[in-house]
Motif scaffolding. Structure first.
Motif, PDB file in Angstrom:
ATOM      1  N   SER A 120      -6.968  22.504  35.853  1.00  0.00           N
ATOM      2  CA  SER A 120      -8.020  23.042  36.729  1.00  0.00           C
ATOM      3  C   SER A 120      -9.194  23.487  35.886  1.00  0.00           C
ATOM      4  O   SER A 120      -9.024  23.923  34.756  1.00  0.00           O
ATOM      5  N   THR A 121     -10.368  23.376  36.437  1.00  0.00           N
ATOM      6  CA  THR A 121     -11.533  23.942  35.750  1.00  0.00           C
ATOM      7  C   THR A 121     -12.041  25.182  36.473  1.00  0.00           C
ATOM      8  O   THR A 121     -12.964  25.818  36.010  1.00  0.00           O
ATOM      9  N   GLY A 122     -11.452  25.515  37.612  1.00  0.00           N
ATOM     10  CA  GLY A 122     -12.112  26.522  38.429  1.00  0.00           C
ATOM     11  C   GLY A 122     -11.250  27.651  38.904  1.00  0.00           C
ATOM     12  O   GLY A 122     -10.650  28.388  38.106  1.00  0.00           O
ATOM     13  N   ASN A 123     -11.190  27.808  40.214  1.00  0.00           N
ATOM     14  CA  ASN A 123     -10.559  28.976  40.817  1.00  0.00           C
ATOM     15  C   ASN A 123      -9.064  29.064  40.548  1.00  0.00           C
ATOM     16  O   ASN A 123      -8.526  30.156  40.383  1.00  0.00           O
ATOM     17  N   VAL A 142      -5.045  22.924  31.324  1.00  0.00           N
ATOM     18  CA  VAL A 142      -5.381  21.623  30.761  1.00  0.00           C
ATOM     19  C   VAL A 142      -6.607  21.066  31.483  1.00  0.00           C
ATOM     20  O   VAL A 142      -6.669  21.074  32.719  1.00  0.00           O
ATOM     21  N   LEU A 143      -7.569  20.601  30.683  1.00  0.00           N
ATOM     22  CA  LEU A 143      -8.858  20.166  31.225  1.00  0.00           C
ATOM     23  C   LEU A 143      -9.254  18.813  30.671  1.00  0.00           C
ATOM     24  O   LEU A 143      -8.957  18.508  29.520  1.00  0.00           O
ATOM     25  N   PRO A 144      -9.951  18.019  31.476  1.00  0.00           N
ATOM     26  CA  PRO A 144     -10.539  16.808  30.919  1.00  0.00           C
ATOM     27  C   PRO A 144     -11.696  17.173  30.000  1.00  0.00           C
ATOM     28  O   PRO A 144     -12.527  18.009  30.335  1.00  0.00           O
ATOM     29  N   LYS A 145     -11.759  16.538  28.840  1.00  0.00           N
ATOM     30  CA  LYS A 145     -12.762  16.881  27.833  1.00  0.00           C
ATOM     31  C   LYS A 145     -14.193  16.681  28.336  1.00  0.00           C
ATOM     32  O   LYS A 145     -14.489  15.733  29.048  1.00  0.00           O
ATOM     33  N   GLY A 168     -10.024  12.177  28.519  1.00  0.00           N
ATOM     34  CA  GLY A 168      -9.565  11.434  29.688  1.00  0.00           C
ATOM     35  C   GLY A 168     -10.015  12.130  30.950  1.00  0.00           C
ATOM     36  O   GLY A 168     -10.883  13.003  30.920  1.00  0.00           O
ATOM     37  N   SER A 169      -9.418  11.736  32.051  1.00  0.00           N
ATOM     38  CA  SER A 169      -9.842  12.239  33.352  1.00  0.00           C
ATOM     39  C   SER A 169      -8.997  13.432  33.776  1.00  0.00           C
ATOM     40  O   SER A 169      -8.049  13.832  33.087  1.00  0.00           O
ATOM     41  N   PHE A 170      -9.316  13.978  34.939  1.00  0.00           N
ATOM     42  CA  PHE A 170      -8.520  15.060  35.507  1.00  0.00           C
ATOM     43  C   PHE A 170      -7.084  14.601  35.749  1.00  0.00           C
ATOM     44  O   PHE A 170      -6.131  15.372  35.562  1.00  0.00           O
ATOM     45  N   ASP A 171      -6.941  13.327  36.147  1.00  0.00           N
ATOM     46  CA  ASP A 171      -5.594  12.799  36.412  1.00  0.00           C
ATOM     47  C   ASP A 171      -4.714  12.869  35.168  1.00  0.00           C
ATOM     48  O   ASP A 171      -3.520  13.139  35.249  1.00  0.00           O
ATOM     49  N   GLU A 172      -5.337  12.600  34.013  1.00  0.00           N
ATOM     50  CA  GLU A 172      -4.553  12.675  32.781  1.00  0.00           C
ATOM     51  C   GLU A 172      -4.203  14.124  32.433  1.00  0.00           C
ATOM     52  O   GLU A 172      -3.131  14.398  31.902  1.00  0.00           O
ATOM     53  N   ALA A 173      -5.119  15.031  32.752  1.00  0.00           N
ATOM     54  CA  ALA A 173      -4.819  16.461  32.560  1.00  0.00           C
ATOM     55  C   ALA A 173      -3.614  16.858  33.417  1.00  0.00           C
ATOM     56  O   ALA A 173      -2.695  17.540  32.953  1.00  0.00           O
ATOM     57  N   LEU A 174      -3.605  16.370  34.648  1.00  0.00           N
ATOM     58  CA  LEU A 174      -2.504  16.669  35.561  1.00  0.00           C
ATOM     59  C   LEU A 174      -1.206  16.033  35.051  1.00  0.00           C
ATOM     60  O   LEU A 174      -0.129  16.642  35.128  1.00  0.00           O
ATOM     61  N   GLU A 175      -1.320  14.831  34.512  1.00  0.00           N
ATOM     62  CA  GLU A 175      -0.152  14.146  33.954  1.00  0.00           C
ATOM     63  C   GLU A 175       0.440  14.966  32.812  1.00  0.00           C
ATOM     64  O   GLU A 175       1.660  15.109  32.693  1.00  0.00           O
ATOM     65  N   ALA A 176      -0.450  15.512  31.975  1.00  0.00           N
ATOM     66  CA  ALA A 176       0.025  16.338  30.856  1.00  0.00           C
ATOM     67  C   ALA A 176       0.759  17.574  31.373  1.00  0.00           C
ATOM     68  O   ALA A 176       1.772  17.991  30.802  1.00  0.00           O
TER      69      ALA A 176
END
Lengths: 392, 392
Positions: A120-123, A142-145, A168-176
């Motif tokens: 997440s980047t936010g709330n 975890v955040l996308p760069k 990578g994307s947000f999806d990759e952050a979620l995968e991590a």
């Protein structure tokens, strides 16, 4: 702690004994929903308690230790006759996420996890890190760069989260997050596929019913679609418990540039947005995790999914501001949708509640600041003020 | 509307029939304090109502129309046994100022003013403009030129305030407010010499007593010294009404670089700070308007005035953050003072309430954001997370 609950798969209908580590159906990977069994309560049971999430503790996981900071119990502000704003910006970290985090982190604490994690980047990040800190747990975000907005991370940073930036994307952050989390490490995932967060968020429906009764419509922004699912669950539970005798209709609002659920609602099939774009960053989500729950809530409530433009969102934010209510852009989307639907789907005499999910201070840079009037002396300042007042 | 009240001059003791336009004693220019006469209430009268400012309406101006957004009723968070934080950041505009503005703007609305005005760069401006917007009143903010912090004005701007920038100091901005305001123009001044704001703020004492009982100590930041005056008034009223049977001791905390009240408390004479300096912008005030009320409150409560360094403030802010509580720097000063006083003036077994006046989101730039851990793939991210967890 989870006695009274059964986990039911929304896709295949299989049921499971509740296990806080079980996030998806083991047989079909569907979303799981906690169902309350054998609970009996009346409004009287809640009466003596302060407004807030844990006022309804009989309908929540029975934790020994509540990780709480007084979340919920937010103002229900009357905008005009039959129109109310539920102002979730008055939660401890400034958004509705605190309701869910209070419950999910209480569950996490009880099962002895040492750390929590989310993408997440936010709330969500702000709320998770605050409640983790309150519980004495480590937190990871975890955040996308390159998409790290400094301001948005201030809260996470204050609450001591460790931030991992991934190429990578947000999806990759979620995968991590999914890869890294697990029982062995004691690392508990708190993205919105976690069903216990939604158990906290459902208290929004309880509070509205408790304070106002059941409105005709509830209008709320839809990003990952956890909140609309939780809200609907809350209303349905109250009805099956006999605490309310009818259900509201829901309006799920998305920003036009990030509106997969609106499209699916209209066209009958889900197709994600690969590059969601909107000023309303809190709902800039192209692949909403909880989309099946959201479509079900819209269908069951005889509801509506609708989109609004960024311009409509910013105008609605300013209009709410001019009525005293300071919200972030995503939280203005319901008012924009209300203005579009009033006199058409929504009748003038129907009672409507708008959910304002987050505080204006979450995203101050989006607010245009006009040039001040300049004065070189006290006298000139007084003159200028009189001139503006004189203009009416 | 103001029946039940008498205005008493704190300097010469003269009493006046309450008039919302009367801000200073006509004979000696002293500060005026509204006194409640002939009111009888019991805790039972409040019981059925939602927590918040207007729960205690028998002890407030009897307005026909409450200008309210659910202010007050803020979380009282237990930090450890005998230590609580009253989290005023959960108010609608993110600070305790909303309590006072709700009441004072209700009064303003009732007497038919068209506009309100104050000199402020921060929380007062945000709160006044929001409540003015809610009441349908125009609002004016006067600022010293070049000290306009864009972020701090975002809320005022969202709520439609007209901003006037004056060449000169804050004192000249305040002078312009006093000059411009008046009955003829229907322009009502809302700086903290307005006694009706403090009537709203006193509800802080009511809520603490209502929820927790009377603590041994209440520690709060002191800027213009309105809040400490209001808090003390609230406790004294409850005692004289027979609702509590003892009074707490107060600790007024100032930042070392802006500590005129601490100096006056120690040396017995008031000498203003011409150039107040501190990171805690909400209490960067060298000439506190309400200083006589504050010194009286400290004396009557057998209290303490104490200062803390900017470094202590920032450390305390971070320590609170690491316990889940996000406050702006000024609101961390009480925790810093608590740590200094514990085991000396404050006993380990004494019950203490810290007042956290404003939300961390009010001043996000002050929070240091550490460099994130970088990962070039999902696998690397997972590895990094495991490494950090492994380190314990």
């Amino acid at each position: 702690m989870l006695e009274g609950y059964v986990l039911r798969c929304l896709s295949c209908g299989a049921t499971y004994k509740p296990d806080p580590w079980l996030m998806r159906c083991p047989s079909c990977k569907g979303l799981l929903e906690p169902k309350l069994n054998d609970v009996e309560v009346s409004w009287e049971d809640f009466r003596g308690r302060k407004f807030g999430v844990w006022r309804y503790r009989e309908l929540l996981p029975r934790v020994r230790y509540q990780v709480t900071m007084g979340e919920g119990g937010t103002p229900l502000i009357e905008l005009k006759s039959n129109l109310f704003v539920k102002f979730e910006g008055a939660n401890p970290t400034g958004s509705f996420k605190d309701r869910g985090m209070s419950v999910a982190i209480s569950v996490a604490k009880e099962i002895g996890v040492k750390s929590v994690i989310c993408a997440s980047t936010g709330n969500t990040a702000a709320s998770m890190s605050a409640y983790a800190a309150r519980a004495g747990l480590k937190s990871f975000i975890v955040l996308p760069k390159g998409k790290v907005a400094k301001g948005k991370l201030a809260q996470a940073s204050l609450h001591g989260a460790t931030v991992v930036e991934i190429s990578g994307s947000f999806d990759e952050a979620l995968e991590a997050v999914i890869e890294a989390s697990g029982k062995e490490l004691g690392l508990y995932p708190l993205n919105s596929f976690n069903p216990w967060r939604l158990e906290g968020q459902k208290t929004l429906a309880y509070e509205i019913s408790d304070e106002l009764g059941v409105p005709d419509w509830v209008i709320l922004p839809v990003g990952n679609a956890g909140n609309i699912s939780a809200l609907w669950k809350g209303f349905k539970e109250l009805k099956s418990l006999g605490l309310i005798d009818r259900l509201p209709r829901l309006v799920g609002v998305q920003a036009r540039g990030a509106s997969p659920i609106v499209r699916a609602f209209r066209e009958g099939r889900m197709e994600f947005f690969e590059r969601p774009e909107t000023v309303a960053t809190a709902i800039r989500i192209g692949k909403p995790v909880n989309w099946p729950k959201a479509l079900l809530a819209l269908e069951e409530s005889n509801g509506i999914a609708t989109d609004v433009s960024d311009q409509e969102i910013l105008e609605a934010q300013m209009m709410l501001g001019r009525m005293g209510i300071g919200v972030e852009p995503a939280s203005a989307a319901p008012y924009a949708a209300y203005l579009n639907l009033l006199g058409r789907e929504i009748g003038e005499d129907e009672r409507v509640v708008l959910i304002a999910t987050g505080h204006a201070l979450k995203d101050p840079d989006i607010i245009p600041t006009p040039r001040p009037i300049e004065a070189s002396s006290v006298e000139e300042a007084v003159e200028e003020i009189r001139r503006v007042i004189g203009r009416g």
